[in-house]
Structure formats: structure tokens, C-alpha cells
Motif scaffolding. Structure first.
Motif, PDB file in Angstrom:
ATOM      1  N   PRO A 107       0.818  -1.218   0.000  1.00 40.40           N
ATOM      2  CA  PRO A 107       0.000   0.000   0.000  1.00 40.40           C
ATOM      3  C   PRO A 107       0.856   1.274   0.000  1.00 40.40           C
ATOM      4  N   GLU A 108       1.962   1.244   0.732  1.00 43.30           N
ATOM      5  CA  GLU A 108       2.845   2.408   0.792  1.00 43.30           C
ATOM      6  C   GLU A 108       3.437   2.707  -0.591  1.00 43.30           C
ATOM      7  N   TRP A 109       3.890   1.669  -1.280  1.00 45.25           N
ATOM      8  CA  TRP A 109       4.473   1.840  -2.607  1.00 45.25           C
ATOM      9  C   TRP A 109       3.444   2.436  -3.560  1.00 45.25           C
ATOM     10  N   ILE A 110       2.223   1.889  -3.537  1.00 52.49           N
ATOM     11  CA  ILE A 110       1.170   2.368  -4.437  1.00 52.49           C
ATOM     12  C   ILE A 110       0.867   3.838  -4.175  1.00 52.49           C
ATOM     13  N   MET A 111       0.671   4.193  -2.908  1.00 57.58           N
ATOM     14  CA  MET A 111       0.334   5.590  -2.598  1.00 57.58           C
ATOM     15  C   MET A 111       1.476   6.534  -2.923  1.00 57.58           C
ATOM     16  N   ASN A 112       2.702   6.124  -2.652  1.00 54.04           N
ATOM     17  CA  ASN A 112       3.838   6.984  -2.995  1.00 54.04           C
ATOM     18  C   ASN A 112       3.953   7.151  -4.508  1.00 54.04           C
TER      19      ASN A 112
END
Length: 162
Positions: A107-112
Motif C-alpha cells: 500500500p505504501e508503494w502504491i500511494m507513494n
């Protein structure tokens, strides 16, 4: 006829130049207009890149429960800003389809990535391979943090989150 050709050339030139941007700045709307600021994420290099988190401020995103209201809002944003290039299936349009993205990335990768794609494209070898396949660099859509979270929830819904 010559005037039409000149106007057409001028229009194409303007359109091309207006798409060019400074990758080291973000435009931030303010009450007095648009302010341009440099961000720390844009100056990162490959040695500081975390392939599980990406580059950016989003860290430790809680996806322990599914929120249908967030997903619905994310679908609405995606219909305006994303679906001209991405399908909610595995099928590639301009960019890759979204089906399965939440199983392949954190999720962090996607949002970043969706919040500020340029610095990640510059250093992520997988994104560079995608760029070679798609031939179009993902534009920064200027998403607010809440919009990025809503799109993430919509992506989770596509992948079967309930």
C-alpha cells in the motif's frame, strides 16, 4: 490555408511545451495562487530507494479493514484522472491494468507512486521496464493524500477486498 497550417503548428507546439515540466518541483495550490516547492522525494537516488515502500511520505498504511465509502470515492477520482490510461482489469491501455496491483505492491508503494510518480520512475528498475513497454511516463495527477488513499481502496476493491 497557410494561416490554418501556422495556427495548427502553433497549437501543437503550445500543447507539447505545456506538457513539459520541472520534475524537481510540485505545484501546490494556495489561497493566493499556485506555489512551486521542491520536495525531498524528488532528490532521492537509487541507493536510498526502498522497493517495498517506494519514495515519498506515505508509510505504514493501515489496510486491515476495507472501507467501501473510500473505494467509491476512489472510483470516482479514478474515472476522472486515471481511466483514460488504466483499466480496472489486467488489460493494458496506455498504462498497465490495475487488476492484481495490490497483490504485487505494498500500500505504501502504491500511494507513494500515484502521489508523486516522477522520482520513483527515475530510480525503480521495474517502473523503468514498464516505461519501456508503455512508452508514456505516468503524469503526476496532483492527488491529495486522501485522494491517493481513496484510489488505493478502489484498487483493493478491484482485487477482491470486502
Amino acid at each position: 490555408m497557410k494561416l490554418l497550417k501556422t495556427l495548427g503548428l502553433a497549437t501543437i507546439t503550445f500543447a507539447f511545451l505545456s506538457c513539459e515540466g520541472d520534475k524537481k518541483t510540485d505545484s501546490v495550490p494556495t489561497a493566493s495562487g499556485t506555489e512551486t516547492t521542491a520536495t525531498a522525494e524528488t532528490t532521492a537516488d537509487a541507493s536510498s530507494y526502498d522497493p517495498n515502500r517506494g519514495l515519498g511520505k506515505h508509510d505504514k498504511i493501515d489496510v486491515s479493514s476495507f472501507d467501501p465509502a473510500l473505494a467509491a470515492a476512489g472510483k470516482g477520482i479514478a474515472e476522472v484522472k486515471c481511466t483514460s490510461c488504466h483499466k480496472p482489469t489486467e488489460e493494458k491501455l496506455v498504462g498497465p491494468g490495475w487488476k492484481g496491483v495490490t497483490t504485487r505492491q505494498t500500500p505504501e508503494w502504491i500511494m507513494n507512486f500515484i502521489s508523486n510518480p516522477d522520482p520513483m520512475i527515475d530510480v525503480d528498475p521495474e517502473l523503468q521496464k514498464q516505461l519501456e513497454l508503455c512508452l508514456v511516463r505516468m503524469p503526476n495527477q496532483g492527488l491529495a493524500d486522501n485522494e491517493a488513499r481513496e484510489i488505493l481502496e478502489y484498487m483493493r476493491e478491484i482485487d477482491g477486498a470486502k
